[in-house]
Design a protein around this motif. Structure first.
Motif, PDB file in Angstrom:
ATOM      1  N   ASP A 135      -4.188   4.016 -13.018  1.00 36.92           N
ATOM      2  CA  ASP A 135      -4.323   3.691 -11.365  1.00 36.92           C
ATOM      3  C   ASP A 135      -6.131   2.792 -11.839  1.00 36.92           C
ATOM      4  O   ASP A 135      -6.051   1.610 -10.888  1.00 36.92           O
ATOM      5  CB  ASP A 135      -4.028   4.779 -10.892  1.00 36.92           C
ATOM      6  CG  ASP A 135      -4.381   4.391  -9.421  1.00 36.92           C
ATOM      7  OD1 ASP A 135      -3.668   3.512  -8.550  1.00 36.92           O
ATOM      8  OD2 ASP A 135      -5.444   4.629  -8.812  1.00 36.92           O
TER       9      ASP A 135
ATOM     10  N   ARG B  24      -6.607  -0.839 -10.932  1.00 34.52           N
ATOM     11  CA  ARG B  24      -7.609  -1.566  -9.237  1.00 34.52           C
ATOM     12  C   ARG B  24      -8.906  -2.514  -9.485  1.00 34.52           C
ATOM     13  O   ARG B  24      -8.984  -3.115  -9.165  1.00 34.52           O
ATOM     14  CB  ARG B  24      -8.008  -0.558  -8.790  1.00 34.52           C
ATOM     15  CG  ARG B  24      -7.128   0.023  -8.246  1.00 34.52           C
ATOM     16  CD  ARG B  24      -7.651   1.761  -7.245  1.00 34.52           C
ATOM     17  NE  ARG B  24      -6.356   2.614  -7.152  1.00 34.52           N
ATOM     18  CZ  ARG B  24      -5.229   2.183  -5.796  1.00 34.52           C
ATOM     19  NH1 ARG B  24      -5.491   0.837  -4.880  1.00 34.52           N
ATOM     20  NH2 ARG B  24      -4.251   2.728  -5.207  1.00 34.52           N
TER      21      ARG B  24
ATOM     22  N   SER C 245       3.298   6.983  -4.874  1.00 39.92           N
ATOM     23  CA  SER C 245       3.615   5.373  -3.870  1.00 39.92           C
ATOM     24  C   SER C 245       1.566   5.130  -3.673  1.00 39.92           C
ATOM     25  O   SER C 245       2.102   3.983  -3.414  1.00 39.92           O
ATOM     26  CB  SER C 245       3.855   6.062  -2.525  1.00 39.92           C
ATOM     27  OG  SER C 245       3.591   6.734  -1.452  1.00 39.92           O
ATOM     28  N   SER C 246       0.868   5.883  -3.552  1.00 39.78           N
ATOM     29  CA  SER C 246      -0.306   5.906  -3.406  1.00 39.78           C
ATOM     30  C   SER C 246      -0.941   4.933  -4.932  1.00 39.78           C
ATOM     31  O   SER C 246      -2.331   4.951  -4.944  1.00 39.78           O
ATOM     32  CB  SER C 246      -1.433   6.885  -3.018  1.00 39.78           C
ATOM     33  OG  SER C 246      -1.796   8.158  -3.484  1.00 39.78           O
ATOM     34  N   TYR C 247      -0.205   5.180  -6.063  1.00 38.44           N
ATOM     35  CA  TYR C 247      -0.887   4.683  -7.069  1.00 38.44           C
ATOM     36  C   TYR C 247      -0.169   3.407  -7.982  1.00 38.44           C
ATOM     37  O   TYR C 247       0.843   3.405  -7.852  1.00 38.44           O
ATOM     38  CB  TYR C 247      -0.487   6.028  -8.560  1.00 38.44           C
ATOM     39  CG  TYR C 247      -1.250   7.589  -8.306  1.00 38.44           C
ATOM     40  CD1 TYR C 247      -2.761   7.664  -8.953  1.00 38.44           C
ATOM     41  CD2 TYR C 247      -1.501   8.678  -7.038  1.00 38.44           C
ATOM     42  CE1 TYR C 247      -3.685   8.857  -8.137  1.00 38.44           C
ATOM     43  CE2 TYR C 247      -2.636   9.559  -6.831  1.00 38.44           C
ATOM     44  CZ  TYR C 247      -2.914   9.495  -7.183  1.00 38.44           C
ATOM     45  OH  TYR C 247      -3.435  10.397  -7.088  1.00 38.44           O
TER      46      TYR C 247
ATOM     47  N   ARG D 242       3.180  -0.217  -7.504  1.00 33.80           N
ATOM     48  CA  ARG D 242       3.169   0.842  -7.325  1.00 33.80           C
ATOM     49  C   ARG D 242       4.576   1.653  -7.096  1.00 33.80           C
ATOM     50  O   ARG D 242       5.418   1.259  -7.472  1.00 33.80           O
ATOM     51  CB  ARG D 242       2.543   0.659  -5.183  1.00 33.80           C
ATOM     52  CG  ARG D 242       1.657   0.703  -4.972  1.00 33.80           C
ATOM     53  CD  ARG D 242       0.986   0.652  -3.651  1.00 33.80           C
ATOM     54  NE  ARG D 242       0.006   0.356  -3.165  1.00 33.80           N
ATOM     55  CZ  ARG D 242      -1.174   1.042  -3.280  1.00 33.80           C
ATOM     56  NH1 ARG D 242      -1.196   2.641  -3.868  1.00 33.80           N
ATOM     57  NH2 ARG D 242      -2.593   0.629  -2.645  1.00 33.80           N
TER      58      ARG D 242
ATOM     59  N   TYR E  38       0.918  -0.828   0.163  1.00 37.33           N
ATOM     60  CA  TYR E  38       0.039  -0.329   0.072  1.00 37.33           C
ATOM     61  C   TYR E  38       0.901   1.199   0.198  1.00 37.33           C
ATOM     62  O   TYR E  38       0.418   2.592  -1.155  1.00 37.33           O
ATOM     63  CB  TYR E  38      -0.981   0.252   1.101  1.00 37.33           C
ATOM     64  CG  TYR E  38      -1.716   1.140   1.034  1.00 37.33           C
ATOM     65  CD1 TYR E  38      -3.323   1.413   0.770  1.00 37.33           C
ATOM     66  CD2 TYR E  38      -1.717   1.885   1.993  1.00 37.33           C
ATOM     67  CE1 TYR E  38      -3.764   2.310   0.019  1.00 37.33           C
ATOM     68  CE2 TYR E  38      -2.614   4.114   1.646  1.00 37.33           C
ATOM     69  CZ  TYR E  38      -3.473   3.534   1.027  1.00 37.33           C
ATOM     70  OH  TYR E  38      -4.360   4.220   1.140  1.00 37.33           O
ATOM     71  N   VAL E  39       1.760   1.193   0.351  1.00 36.45           N
ATOM     72  CA  VAL E  39       3.043   2.761   1.121  1.00 36.45           C
ATOM     73  C   VAL E  39       3.522   1.790  -0.096  1.00 36.45           C
ATOM     74  O   VAL E  39       3.602   3.969  -0.868  1.00 36.45           O
ATOM     75  CB  VAL E  39       3.561   2.285   2.519  1.00 36.45           C
ATOM     76  CG1 VAL E  39       4.585   4.072   2.238  1.00 36.45           C
ATOM     77  CG2 VAL E  39       2.390   2.802   3.764  1.00 36.45           C
TER      78      VAL E  39
ATOM     79  N   THR F 187       7.539   2.350   4.781  1.00 33.80           N
ATOM     80  CA  THR F 187       6.877   1.569   5.130  1.00 33.80           C
ATOM     81  C   THR F 187       6.899   1.405   7.182  1.00 33.80           C
ATOM     82  O   THR F 187       6.383   1.353   7.916  1.00 33.80           O
ATOM     83  CB  THR F 187       6.479   0.219   5.016  1.00 33.80           C
ATOM     84  OG1 THR F 187       6.101   0.473   2.640  1.00 33.80           O
ATOM     85  CG2 THR F 187       5.891  -0.961   4.853  1.00 33.80           C
TER      86      THR F 187
END
Length: 537
Positions: free
Chosen positions: A464, A468, A424-426, A418, A76-77, A83
């Motif tokens: 992105d 998902r 980092s969130s994409y 990512r 996720y990070v 992290t």
């Protein structure tokens, strides 16, 4: 340590170049020696802390955290340092220990003295002592991958502003000084005279070109310029002084260890500028080989005898900065070239040749030559004013680069991961492939490249969202995407060239690929085939 951690946090969140310069100058002004010197080394990739590897840091975290939960968190990070700094749960320290937080210099010096068996316990202890931001800074420090949008050049520019000095003077000193740079800071603050280096064969700032634009050519007279081929190698500077020779990359990193054949062959006093290539020189009538061959020698501290034999390198020289101890940079391009020609003639024919000039009388004629060069290792032409001096930096006007138009292919997204930093969130790192027929399987996609730039922020949102909504499998941080003839995502990929590759199932790899356009108007079945790329190759 708190000041260094705060600097990194603010640099990450500051997008503008001038804003980053202000932060750096303020830090150098407010931070004492030797902390600021070690920070400078970290920012310019000059800090050597051995024995602390990412694998060890992961092992420390897994002592206190469920591995599946950590993997989800890392996925996720998207950044290992961030992290670990967030998920680490410190064990309680005694009051005296809590107050005994160490400075940056003490931490660095402690880590540099560590024996192999001490690293784990010391890093665990530091993680417990430091807060979240400090842990992040520590991990960036020991792994050497800051990724905060600050280049070595920008940091040196900040030093120049801090000390009201010329950045060229700072770069001329750089490779003769070592962390924590107390002598450098004393000079910047006018406490001492400019350091006199005992180390010969130093690096000098290189002259850079600007890309040619359509509106430039009508305002330029072809008679004022010389043209040279732009070779697909790496830009290097060879500096020889006092019987010592050193080879540098264009950014000033010393790479002598990877190319001892060049160092041994250099028999002159001075500094030359050129392109490092694999194969044979024009003086030996042997062919020049591709960049993929040169990659076999790059980023190595030592090379084997077999590698020296299989991938022989040479320098195609195209300028001279010092002839002996004479600074010839103020001279004109043509005058310098005469000096360079005489120097190259005295060198080992297998290791040195002179970059040939390209004869042309009009921009139209040169464009035809640029579009169809005589050697596949050529990626365009360079334009240099005949009267130009050798100026450090990228001044517009004296030198231009006019690269070949990129190749293009339509490919299908296959995998995504990512990004790092602000991404980092994409999902912003994409592996893509083209179709080929495999006996018994029919048409399948095979990877040919990976790209993480070329698209806008708005297009990133589209990519992105597709990732998902169309993930079919996960492999750690990597997502496998739905990619079928009738369903998937097609992108137009621009790339500079192709090379044979044993690492890719397709057998080829793209050079410098980037996503040029999102082709949502196309189905995956309409993407290109491997046979098309093989024909290009």
């Amino acid at each position: 340590m708190k000041a260094f951690a705060r600097l990194l946090d603010r640099l990450v969140l500051t997008p503008s170049r001038n804003g980053k310069l202000t932060l750096l100058v303020d830090y150098f002004r407010q931070t004492p020696d030797p902390d600021r010197g070690y920070a400078l080394a970290a920012l310019t990739d000059g800090l050597d802390i051995k024995g602390v590897k990412p694998a060890l840091l992961k092992e420390l975290v897994l002592e206190r955290m469920d591995p599946i939960l950590f993997q989800y968190s890392y996925d996720y990070v998207g950044d290992l340092a961030e992290t670990i700094s967030l998920v680490w749960e410190p064990q309680a320290l005694e009051a005296a220990d809590e107050e005994n937080l160490e400075s940056l210099s003490k931490i660095v010096e402690r880590l540099q003295r560590l024996g192999r068996n001490e690293t784990r316990s010391v890093m665990r202890d530091l993680f417990d002592r430091l807060d979240t931001s400090e842990r992040f800074a520590l991990i960036k420090l020991v792994t050497g991958g800051l990724r905060i949008g600050v280049s070595s050049r920008l940091t040196k520019q900040a030093l120049a502003l801090f000390g009201d000095k010329d950045v060229v003077d700072i770069e001329s000193l750089w490779h003769g000084l070592t962390p924590p740079y107390t002598e450098l800071f004393a000079w910047l603050e006018n406490w001492v005279e400019k350091p006199i280096l005992s180390t010969p064969a130093i690096f000098h700032s290189v002259m850079l070109s600007t890309p040619i634009e359509d509106r430039d050519l009508p305002n330029l007279d072809p008679n004022d310029f010389a043209a040279e081929w732009k070779w697909d190698g790496i830009r290097v500077q060879l500096s020889c002084s006092g019987g010592k020779s050193r080879l540098y990359s264009r950014s000033g990193d010393e790479i002598s260890g990877a190319f001892p054949d060049i160092i041994e062959a250099a028999k002159f006093e001075g500094v030359i500028d050129g392109e490092l290539l694999v194969g044979g020189t024009s003086r030996t009538n042997a062919p020049t080989r591709t960049f993929s061959d040169l990659q076999q020698r790059l980023n190595r501290k030592t090379v084997t005898a077999k590698m020296l034999e299989d991938f022989p390198v040479f320098i195609r020289a195209y300028d001279i900065l010092f002839d002996g101890d004479v600074d010839v940079r103020p001279e004109t391009f043509l005058t310098r070239r005469e000096r360079l020609s005489a120097l190259v003639e005295q060198q080992e024919p297998r290791r040195f040749d002179l970059s040939p000039l390209v004869s042309f009388s009009s921009w139209a004629q040169l464009e035809q030559l640029r579009s169809a060069p005589p050697d596949p290792v050529i990626e365009g032409v360079m334009l240099k004013r005949l009267d130009s001096s050798y100026q450090a930096g990228r001044a517009k006007g004296p030198w231009f680069k006019w690269k070949r138009d990129p190749m293009n292919a339509d490919a299908v997204l296959m995998y995504a991961q990512r990004g790092h930093g602000k991404r980092s969130s994409y999902y912003s790192d994409f592996t893509f492939g083209v179709w080929t027929a495999i006996p018994g399987e029919g048409d399948v996609l095979v990877p040919v490249g990976k790209a993480y730039f070329g698209f806008t922020d708005e297009e990133l949102e589209v990519l992105d969202r597709f990732v998902r909504n169309n993930t079919v499998e996960r492999f750690g941080p990597v997502r496998s995407l739905r990619a079928e003839p009738e369903h998937g995502f097609v992108v137009e990929v621009a790339f500079e060239g192709l090379a044979r590759s044993t690492r890719h199932k397709s057998g080829i790899a793209m050079r410098f690929p980037r996503i040029a356009r999102l082709r949502q108007d196309k189905l995956p079945k309409d993407a290109d085939r491997l046979e098309t790329l093989v024909a290009m190759l």
